[in-house]
Design a protein around this motif. Structure first.
Motif, short mmCIF file in Angstrom:
data_model
loop_
_atom_site.label_atom_id
_atom_site.label_comp_id
_atom_site.label_asym_id
_atom_site.label_seq_id
_atom_site.Cartn_x
_atom_site.Cartn_y
_atom_site.Cartn_z
N UNK A 1 10.49 3.26 5.23
CA UNK A 1 10.04 4.42 6.00
C UNK A 1 11.11 5.50 6.01
N UNK A 2 12.35 5.07 6.18
CA UNK A 2 13.48 6.01 6.15
C UNK A 2 13.58 6.67 4.78
N UNK A 3 13.42 5.88 3.72
CA UNK A 3 13.56 6.38 2.35
C UNK A 3 12.48 7.42 2.04
N UNK A 4 11.23 7.16 2.47
CA UNK A 4 10.14 8.10 2.15
C UNK A 4 10.38 9.45 2.83
N UNK A 5 10.89 9.41 4.06
CA UNK A 5 11.23 10.66 4.75
C UNK A 5 12.41 11.34 4.08
N UNK A 6 13.40 10.54 3.68
CA UNK A 6 14.60 11.10 3.05
C UNK A 6 14.26 11.81 1.74
N UNK A 7 13.32 11.25 0.98
CA UNK A 7 12.91 11.87 -0.28
C UNK A 7 12.35 13.27 -0.02
N UNK A 8 11.49 13.37 0.97
CA UNK A 8 10.88 14.67 1.30
C UNK A 8 11.94 15.66 1.79
N UNK A 9 12.87 15.18 2.60
CA UNK A 9 13.92 16.05 3.13
C UNK A 9 14.82 16.56 2.00
N UNK A 10 15.20 15.66 1.08
CA UNK A 10 16.04 16.05 -0.06
C UNK A 10 15.31 17.08 -0.93
N UNK A 11 14.02 16.86 -1.16
CA UNK A 11 13.23 17.82 -1.95
C UNK A 11 13.20 19.18 -1.26
N UNK B 195 4.89 0.99 11.88
CA UNK B 195 5.12 2.34 11.40
C UNK B 195 3.80 3.10 11.41
N UNK B 196 3.83 4.34 11.87
CA UNK B 196 2.61 5.13 11.96
C UNK B 196 2.45 6.10 10.80
N UNK C 41 0.82 -1.23 0.00
CA UNK C 41 0.00 0.00 0.00
C UNK C 41 0.84 1.27 0.00
N UNK C 42 1.96 1.25 0.73
CA UNK C 42 2.84 2.42 0.79
C UNK C 42 3.42 2.73 -0.59
N UNK C 43 3.91 1.70 -1.28
CA UNK C 43 4.48 1.90 -2.61
C UNK C 43 3.42 2.36 -3.61
N UNK C 44 2.21 1.83 -3.48
CA UNK C 44 1.12 2.24 -4.38
C UNK C 44 0.77 3.71 -4.18
N UNK C 45 0.69 4.13 -2.91
CA UNK C 45 0.35 5.52 -2.61
C UNK C 45 1.42 6.47 -3.14
N UNK C 46 2.70 6.13 -2.90
CA UNK C 46 3.79 6.97 -3.40
C UNK C 46 3.79 7.01 -4.92
N UNK C 47 3.45 5.89 -5.55
CA UNK C 47 3.38 5.84 -7.01
C UNK C 47 2.29 6.74 -7.56
N UNK D 12 12.79 15.64 9.91
CA UNK D 12 14.13 15.38 10.42
C UNK D 12 14.08 14.70 11.77
N UNK D 13 13.20 15.18 12.65
CA UNK D 13 13.04 14.59 13.98
C UNK D 13 12.54 13.15 13.86
N UNK D 14 11.53 12.95 13.01
CA UNK D 14 10.98 11.60 12.83
C UNK D 14 12.03 10.65 12.26
N UNK D 15 12.83 11.14 11.31
CA UNK D 15 13.85 10.31 10.69
C UNK D 15 14.90 9.86 11.70
N UNK D 16 15.22 10.72 12.65
CA UNK D 16 16.15 10.33 13.71
C UNK D 16 15.60 9.14 14.49
N UNK D 17 14.31 9.21 14.82
CA UNK D 17 13.68 8.10 15.54
C UNK D 17 13.62 6.83 14.72
N UNK D 18 13.31 6.98 13.43
CA UNK D 18 13.26 5.82 12.53
C UNK D 18 14.63 5.17 12.42
N UNK D 19 15.67 6.00 12.29
CA UNK D 19 17.03 5.48 12.17
C UNK D 19 17.42 4.70 13.43
#
Length: 237
Positions: free
Chosen positions: A219-229, A204-205, A88-94, A186-193
């Protein structure tokens, strides 16, 4: 070794969180993952821990009994099921990606597509969190550092995502929204890492509690994409 236990007495997501945290703190337990719907816990141990020890750590309202030992073959099957759960996560991102491209395919640059992607990302993900405003905070506090320290933050987080989504889609206060994205994700990614490094198996919430997704590298990748953008957009501005 990894054992599966049946747990009685859990009635809500708060119960699941309490049982999972309590079992994880027992000496010799490497990881504990509790499933509310199945009423079971999968506990990975450094050495054998008898059921009586596990029972004594829990409140009287909960009872725990051993079901079976998980074999290597079953562990492999479990890994495959996690990939299936992430579908479902991959479908939504797609879908979000395709929608952002279609909205901006005839424009001279892709800055608009990036803003639309970020806006749709926030709106869609906040929608799923809104479906269970009571259960989401408990799951979110399992790994987000700020939500652990300030419980109220977990309650308002879905609304923060909604506001940021609207700002991106309407092109309002974009610099502010980009900076807020860096801080919030960034805060959430620290917790995920930390969760990934500790090899903890928790829910994952990111899509609330409506869709049960395991905490993985995705989960880390989806946050990283947003941070890079957000960083690239700030540099452009």
């Amino acid at each position: 070794m990894k054992h599966t236990y049946h747990i009685q007495g859990m009635t809500c997501n708060g119960c699941r969180t309490h049982v999972e945290e309590t079992l994880s703190k027992i000496e010799g337990v490497r990881n504990a993952s509790v499933d509310l719907e199945k009423a079971e816990a999968i506990i990975e141990m450094e050495h054998h821990i008898d059921v009586n020890t596990l029972q004594k750590s829990l409140l009287d309202k909960y009872s725990i009994s051993e079901k079976r030992m998980v074999t290597m073959a079953e562990t492999s099957t479990e890994t495959k099921s996690k990939l299936e759960q992430l579908r479902p996560l991959f479908l939504i991102l797609g879908y979000i990606t395709v929608a952002s491209i279609l909205l901006n395919y005839n424009r001279p640059n892709w800055e608009g597509a990036m803003l639309d992607f970020m806006g749709l990302f926030y709106i869609v993900f906040s929608f799923f969190k809104m479906l269970d405003l009571k259960g989401f905070p408990d799951s979110f506090r399992m790994y987000d550092p700020l939500a652990k320290a300030v419980p109220f933050y977990a309650w308002v987080y879905p609304f923060i995502e909604t506001i940021l989504g609207v700002l991106f889609l309407m092109r309002l206060y974009v610099p502010f929204a980009l900076i807020a994205t860096l801080v919030v994700l960034g805060i959430t990614t620290i917790g995920v890492t930390r969760t990934l490094l500790d090899k903890k198996s928790i829910q994952c919430a990111c899509l609330g509690t409506a869709l049960k997704l395991p905490m993985t590298e995705a989960t880390f990748i989806e946050n990283a994409i947003m941070i890079v953008m957000a960083i690239s957009m700030l540099i452009g501005l």
